[in-house]
Motif scaffolding. Sequence first.
Motif: not given
Length: 265
Positions: A11-13, A164-166, A169-172, A255-261
């Motif tokens: 979970h990115r957040l 909740l899923v969004r 994922e950190g969506e505003g 669909v949750p995104r694959a993210t790298r920060v």
Amino acid sequence: MGVRLMVVDDHRLLAEALASALKLRGHRVLAAAAPTSGTAELVVSRAPEVCLFGTASPAAPGVFDPIVRIGRERPQVAVVVLGPVPSPRGIAAAFAAGAVGYVRHDERIEGVERAMLKARAGESAIAPQLLRGAFAELLDPAAQPDDEGRRLLRMLTPREAEVLVRVAEGEGTRLIAAGMDIAPSTARTHVQRVLMKLGVGSRLEAAALAARTGLLERAAAHAAAAHAAAAADGDRAVDGDGAAVDGGTPQGPHVPRATRVTYGP
């Protein structure tokens, strides 16, 4: 002296929030990443001193495979698992894979920091009460507790489950509204209702609770099933000439995104 570390979580957040908190405490965060499927490659390339490996399902088959590869290719990296209230099987699987520590998701930042420092020093980083609880359960298995994730999911509507899923994922608010094809005011109302039903005061708390209890995975599956049912109903809704009545296709599930920060070199 600060620890050179990486934070990874499905979970990115959660990964970004923990990474930011640790940076403020003087540690050098090489990267915060999601999902954990790319953990091994990232750790092998960046070679941190400590990797914080977050998972909501420590007893799931194969979840700790990246830790096995890290131990094989970068044995000097100490891996500390961040997980929910663990079962004996979850703790055993983490250490069998090569982890040197296990910290609960709801631990304070000071506890996470202590575990990191112990891991870097080559010590096992797990609270004694976790070990005592695990051994007690192995010696005297208790009845399975109520499924908290399932209980919480029953409180949410399909729309709220997707929100909740969004949120996790950190969506505003505006991004949630655009993705679900609803007004921003409606999206804001959904978010407020989710927070109220879960009994939390912020989006970050909601994401942490959902990850810790397994609610997030259930919510994603629930939202996807609701969309599939709506799509099937839409396909059946035709007029007498066979033309579609609704004239469109329902919004697909998130669909949750694959993210790298990446934070630094």
